[in-house]
Scaffold this active site. Structure first.
Site, short mmCIF file in Angstrom:
data_model
loop_
_atom_site.label_atom_id
_atom_site.label_comp_id
_atom_site.label_asym_id
_atom_site.label_seq_id
_atom_site.Cartn_x
_atom_site.Cartn_y
_atom_site.Cartn_z
N GLY A 103 14.47 -3.76 -14.33
CA GLY A 103 14.98 -3.28 -15.61
C GLY A 103 16.28 -3.95 -16.04
N SER B 31 6.95 -1.18 -14.76
CA SER B 31 6.77 -1.03 -13.32
C SER B 31 5.40 -1.54 -12.93
CB SER B 31 6.89 0.44 -12.92
OG SER B 31 8.12 0.99 -13.31
N GLU C 289 12.42 -12.74 -7.05
CA GLU C 289 13.85 -12.50 -6.82
C GLU C 289 14.50 -13.79 -6.33
OE1 GLU C 289 15.12 -8.78 -5.06
OE2 GLU C 289 13.09 -8.04 -5.26
N LEU D 237 -0.61 -14.38 -3.90
CA LEU D 237 0.57 -15.06 -3.36
C LEU D 237 0.81 -14.65 -1.90
CD1 LEU D 237 2.96 -14.78 -6.43
CD2 LEU D 237 1.76 -16.83 -5.63
N CYS E 101 7.38 -5.79 -3.69
CA CYS E 101 6.06 -5.80 -4.33
C CYS E 101 4.89 -6.15 -3.42
CB CYS E 101 6.07 -6.77 -5.52
SG CYS E 101 7.05 -6.21 -6.92
N LYS F 152 3.50 -3.49 -0.86
CA LYS F 152 3.19 -2.27 -1.60
C LYS F 152 1.97 -2.47 -2.50
CE LYS F 152 5.82 -1.34 -5.16
NZ LYS F 152 4.88 -1.35 -6.34
#
Length: 456
Positions: free
Chosen positions: A15, A132, A166, A224, A273, A276
């Site tokens: 966000g 999300s 990231e 990935l 990510c 999960k």
């Protein structure tokens, strides 16, 4: 529809950066990021941009240009929603730890809570955007909740998943491979597309239905992660046979059908990510009776876990079968370089295994705090067997150590002055390079024994 005011619920790793770039590229829009965590909001508002709660190269400059102009961070959630034409839902969706689907299904309590808050506070027509990462068909639940709102309200629900890596998130936002927008309301889709079109070429803005958009995010992360587990499986095979995984990766990556990306062997994937989302995909496949598909994707996660345990076992084996009472320097704790995010970091599992064996870990990471490591390991710093402490630098992490384990590929670990480091270690000393990042020749020349990932 031409939104003028945007509200984003959730001031986290997605966000905050996403809204900062939108505000930077669209100075006529007013963008407000809201969060119930007052400490996090205060950090976003800190005059010292080096104290932002999210570390991402380039983020401080973007926030510095926009904050106070058309980018705001606040805890006034309902007020920001009421004023907004468009609301992004960018809240955490962790894996459930108990109940139905525990260990695999996503916990959507924050998504539901956010949707209920929007239903209570929104005024007029509001475009609600899923940012999300969500299970397929979550939009149905959001639409049902929003449909219970007050008279005079109306909503359009869109899916706009993030595809950020990231460490390169700002570049990924400013020059995206694609922007994906899924929905059933063409006017709402074009309203959101028009915002991105301010800096993203139209051919890169893809429109789909809601379900395709939601599933595309899960699928992208699964593919990935699959490549990482695949190359790590070959790395272990290379070590057993005398091959070199870096040479194998270069050879297969030259095939345009395969490509060179995500073929760097290492300690496995981490972050918020990959694991999960794959586990959520496994859960959904089983829900729809696709057991063989579920088992296929579940193996990607199992191999990732195996790789981390394998590295820890290898350290113990090379150090004469025991690390009890031995000092080991852990180089890196973030799940990857250029971020302070430690969620599902390979360093956590490797560290826990070594602590269980009685090692004294000396951990160094350029951006991860002692408080964060304490939370992740569930153990405060201390002395004695099965303990850890934070080191101020590489030499401090190496002081009195029998081995160094390079877990995160920070640039600083590629520029280590090995003679100075080896001088403070206990001999014979090892370097376990789980990232293939260190200068192996210089380390050997300084007197270290070196194990390098995927090298036979």
């Amino acid at each position: 529809m031409r939104p003028r005011r945007i509200c984003c619920i959730g001031a986290g790793y997605v966000g905050g950066p996403t809204m900062a770039v939108i505000a930077d590229r669209c100075p006529d829009l007013t963008v407000t990021v809201v969060d119930l965590n007052a400490a996090r909001v205060a950090a976003w508002n800190d005059p010292d941009l080096s104290r932002l709660p999210v570390y991402e190269p380039g983020l401080d400059a973007v926030v510095g240009r926009c904050r106070g102009r058309n980018l705001f961070f606040s805890t006034a959630v309902e007020q920001a929603i009421a004023a907004a034409d468009m609301v992004f839902l960018s809240v955490n969706t962790p894996t459930k730890t108990r109940g139905l689907g525990a260990g695999q299904a996503s916990d959507l309590k924050w998504v539901e809570a956010s949707a209920r808050t929007v239903a209570e506070a929104a005024t007029g027509h509001t475009i609600v955007v899923e940012k999300s990462t969500l299970p397929v068909r979550t939009a149905e639940a959001i639409q049902a909740i929003l449909g219970s709102g007050r008279p005079g309200q109306s909503f359009s629900v869109l899916s706009n998943p993030e595809f950020l890596a990231e460490g390169t998130a700002i570049r990924d936002l400013e020059e995206p491979d694609r922007v994906l927008i899924g929905g059933a309301d063409p006017e709402a889709i074009e309203a959101l597309a028009a915002i991105y079109a301010r800096w993203v070429p139209q051919p890169r803005i893809l429109r789909t239905n809601l379900w395709s958009s939601e599933l595309s995010k899960l699928t992208a992360n699964a593919f990935l992660a699959q490549r990482i587990s695949s190359i790590n499986s070959i790395a272990a095979f290379c070590e057993a046979t005398g091959a070199d995984v870096s040479e194998v990766a270069r050879a297969i990556g030259a095939d345009t059908r395969i490509g060179e990306k995500f073929l760097q062997a290492g300690p496995g994937f981490g972050g918020s990510c990959f694991q999960k989302d794959i586990l959520n995909l496994v859960y959904l496949c089983r829900h729809y009776g696709l057991e063989e598909v579920a088992a296929y994707w579940e193996q990607v996660v199992r191999l990732n876990t195996w790789q981390q345990h394998r590295i820890a076992r290898l350290v113990v084996t090379r150090l004469f079968g025991t690390v009890t009472g031995k000092r080991i320097g852990l180089l890196g704790f973030a799940f990857k370089a250029d971020t302070n995010d430690t969620r599902e970091s390979p360093a956590i599992r490797i560290a826990r295994d070594l602590l269980e064996e009685g090692a004294q870990l000396q951990i160094v990471d350029p951006k991860v705090s002692e408080q964060q490591i304490t939370r992740d390991l569930g153990l405060p710093p201390g002395e004695g067997e099965g303990s850890w402490q934070l080191a101020s630098g590489v030499e401090a992490a190496a002081s009195g150590a029998d081995a160094l384990v390079l877990v995160t590929e920070w640039d600083v670990f590629a520029r280590i002055h090995w003679p100075a480091v080896v001088a403070v270690m206990r001999q014979p000393a090892w370097l376990f390079d789980a990232r293939g990042r260190a200068d192996e020749t210089a380390a050997r020349a300084a007197g270290l024994r070196v194990w390098r990932i995927g090298q036979g």
